[in-house]
Motif scaffolding. Sequence first.
Motif, PDB file in Angstrom:
ATOM      1  N   GLU A 171      13.568   8.957  -1.973  1.00 15.86           N
ATOM      2  CA  GLU A 171      14.485   7.887  -1.587  1.00 15.86           C
ATOM      3  C   GLU A 171      14.684   7.860  -0.076  1.00 15.86           C
ATOM      4  O   GLU A 171      14.911   8.900   0.539  1.00 15.86           O
ATOM      5  N   TYR A 209       8.956  -2.611   2.755  1.00 18.49           N
ATOM      6  CA  TYR A 209       8.753  -1.168   2.674  1.00 18.49           C
ATOM      7  C   TYR A 209       8.521  -0.675   1.252  1.00 18.49           C
ATOM      8  O   TYR A 209       7.708   0.222   1.023  1.00 18.49           O
ATOM      9  N   THR A 210       9.240  -1.256   0.299  1.00 15.41           N
ATOM     10  CA  THR A 210       9.097  -0.791  -1.086  1.00 15.41           C
ATOM     11  C   THR A 210       7.650  -0.887  -1.533  1.00 15.41           C
ATOM     12  O   THR A 210       7.074   0.051  -2.079  1.00 15.41           O
ATOM     13  N   GLU A 211       7.072  -2.079  -1.292  1.00 14.69           N
ATOM     14  CA  GLU A 211       5.678  -2.291  -1.716  1.00 14.69           C
ATOM     15  C   GLU A 211       4.741  -1.353  -0.981  1.00 14.69           C
ATOM     16  O   GLU A 211       3.786  -0.811  -1.566  1.00 14.69           O
ATOM     17  N   LYS A 213       5.032   2.235  -2.307  1.00 12.53           N
ATOM     18  CA  LYS A 213       4.417   2.341  -3.633  1.00 12.53           C
ATOM     19  C   LYS A 213       2.906   2.448  -3.503  1.00 12.53           C
ATOM     20  O   LYS A 213       2.256   3.266  -4.155  1.00 12.53           O
TER      21      LYS A 213
END
Lengths: 582, 190
Positions: free
Chosen positions: B134, B117-119, B122
Amino acid sequence: MFWGSRKTINMNYFPDEVLEHVFDFITSHKDRNSVSLVCKSWYKIEKYSRQRVFLGNCYSISPERLIARFPGLKSLTLKGKPHFADFNLVPDDWGGFLYPWIKAMGKSRIGLEELKLKRMVVSDESLELLSKSFPNFKSLVLVSCEGFTTDGLAAIAANCRFLRELDLQENEVEDHRGHWLSCFPESCTSLVSLNFACLKGEINLASLERLVTRSPNLKSLRLNRAVPFDTLQRLLIRAPQLVDLGTGSYVNDPSSEAYKKFKAAIQSCNSIRSLSGFLEVAPRCMSAIYPICENLTFLNLSYAAGLQSNELTKLIQHCRKLQRLWILDCIGDKGLGVVASACKELQELRVFPSDPFDAGNAAVTEEGLVLVSAGCPKLNSLLYFCQRMTNAALITVAKNCTNFIRFRLCILDPIKPDPVTNQPLDEGFGAIVRSCKGLKRLSLSGLLTDQVFYYIGMYAKKLEMLSIAFAGDSDKGMLYVLNGCKKLRKLEIRDCPFGDAALLEDMGKYETMRSLWMSTCEVTLGACKMLAKKMPNLNIEIINENEQTESNLDDNQKVDKMYLYRTLVGHREDAPEFVWLL
Amino acid sequence: MASEKDLNLEATELRLGLPGTSDESAKNQMSATPRSNKRALPEESMSSNATASKNCDQETTPHTKAQVVGWPPIRSYRKNNLQPKKSEAEPSGIYVKVSMDGAPYLRKIDLKVFKGYTELLKALEDMFKFKAGEYSEREGYNGSEFVPTYEDKYGDWMLVGDVPWEMFTNSCKKLRIMKGSEARGLGCVV
C-alpha cells in the motif's frame, strides 16, 4: 450660442469645419454610424471626415462601394472567414481574399495608412501591391491569416518607408528563409512594433540587431523561436525602452556568461509591461525575469510547454499587478489558487489545454475556476479549457464575479454532465447569464438541454456573440435565443438538433445580425432555399465538400454546413465550386 | 438513396464490428460528427481505426472512437505549435526501462498506456512477480519487500506515487524496483 426665442440649438448654423471638429471626438464606430444618420449634412460631413472603418465581414460590402462611401479612409479593419474556420470547419479556399481590396484602393485616391486583417487569405502579390500603392502606409496587423510567404514580408519591409508596425499573430506563413528582415532599408528608423513570433524559419540575427539599434521608438518586439538567448540579451541592451517583449528561444545554462549578461540587461528594462514567448524554455532560467514581474500587466505563457506548475506559480507570485494572464492547464487547480491570491488586479484569464485530445488528463477542473473567481473580483473575461465543470461551481463563480463580458467555457468532453449530480449544466450557465448583466460573448459546452437556451433568451440581453456545440433538444432551444437576445450579432452552432422551424420562424432577425453559422444540424436544403428567396439582403452559402452536384440533392436533404450573412452587394464572385450560393 | 434501402445492402455490407452489433454504434464509429437527437457522441481517442472487437454488447459508445472534427475548439496554429515534444511521443508512447534488483535483465514499458499509478503498479507487479504494498504519503510503501522508484529528469531518484500522474509521466526517465532494505532512505518502513 443661438438662444433667444429658440428652445434648442440649431447645429446647422455652424460651419462644416466646426461640425467636423466636433465629430473628431466621436471615435466609436457605432457612434459615427449614428451620427451619419441624423441628417443629410451630417451624413456628408461625417462621410468625408471618416478615417477609420471596421468591416466585420468582408463580403458585406464591395471595395468600390466602401471607397465611394468613405473617400477619406485611412485605417481599415477586415475580417474574412467565419470564426469556425479556426477549427478546420471551413475548407481552405472558401474565400476572404485581400487582393481585390488592395487593387481597388490602390487605383483610387485612398491614402491607406493602416490595415488590420483577421482570417483573410493574403497573397504575396497583394502584400507587394500594398507596399507600392500607399506611400504613407504605417501599420500592418495580420491575425490568423494565410496564403503569404516571407517574400511578401520582404516587399513590405523594403517599400513601406514610414512603417511603424508589423504585427503577425498566429499566421500560417511559408518561410523562405530570413532575408526579409534585411530588406528594411538603413533609412528605416520608424519602427514602433515588430512581431514575427509565428514565423518558423531562420532569421538574419545581425540584421535584426541592426534594425533594433536604429529604431529608437521601438516599444514592442516579439521574436520567433529561431532567435537564441544570446541575441535576446543583446537586443535588450539595445532596446531598454521596450514595453512589450516576446522572447524567442529561452534556453540557456544559468552558469553561462550569456545568462549573467541577460540578468543585467533585463534590470534596465523598467518599462516592460507585457511578456510572452518562451516557445522553448529552460525552467531554471526563469528566475532571471523575476525583477520585471512586479510591473507586468500582461503575461502570456500559453506556448511555454516546458514549464511545470511549480515553476509557473513561482513566477506568477511576483506578478502582483497582472491584469491579463494566458497560461496552459498544467498550472493545475492549485496553481490557479496561487493566481487567485497573488493577482488581485486580474481581469482576463485564458487557460489553454496542453494536451487537447486527452480529456482525462486536463489538469484543471471546476475547482481552479472557483478559486480564481473568489480571489479576483475584477475578472471580466474568461477562456477556460477544463476536464470537468459542475453547476455548483458555476453558480459560485456567478456570485463572485458579476462583471463578465466574455465567458467561454470549453469542457474537453463536449457533452459531459455535472460529474457530481449527473445533471446537465443548464443551471450553472443560467446563473452566469442571470448574474452577469453585461455579458457580450458566451461559449457553451457540456451536457445542455433546451433549458439553458431558455435562460439565455431570458437574461442575456446584451449578448452579441454565442457559440454552441452539441447542445439542446429541439428547435425551441434556438428559438429562445433568436427571440430573446435582442443584441445578437453572431450566432454559430454545430452539431445541434435545430432545424427548419427554428431557422425560418423569424427571417427578418438575420438582417439585424452579422452572420449565422449552422453545421451538422437538422436544417434542410429546402429551408435554406426558401430563406434565400425571401431575404434578398442575405447571402446563404451552403458548403458541401462531398462530390454530389447541386442537381443530385433534393430539398429534404440536410445540409452539412450553412453560413449566412447580411450584405449590401448580393452574391460574391469569388466563391469556389464547393460553395453554393442560394 | 431510396433504392439502397430496397436492395437491403446492409446485409452484405462490409464494415468493422462483430455481426449483430447495432448499426448505430458502428455508424457512430465511422462518422466524425453525430446527427441524432440523442447526440450519441463518439469520444476522442488517439486511434483513428475504430474497432468494436472488445465490446460487442454495445448500447453505449464503442471501445475506441474517432476524433471529432474541430473539437476541442483551438486554433490550428496553436494545436500545431504547442507540443513538438509530445507529438513525437503520441505515436510511440513513453517507453522507459524498468530494472529490478536481482533480476537478470531489464524490461521496457510504455507509460502512456496507464491511466494512473494503480494500473502502473499492477502491471509492474505482474511483470516482475512481486508485491509493492500500500502506498501512503507519509510512509511510502509500508511493509513491502520491493519498492518502486524512478529517476527523474534532473537525475534524482524518487519514490513512485508522490507527484500527480501527469507530472510523473513527463519527468520519469527510468524505473527501478528497489529492494525494501535499500529503500529506507526514501522514507519507507520495512
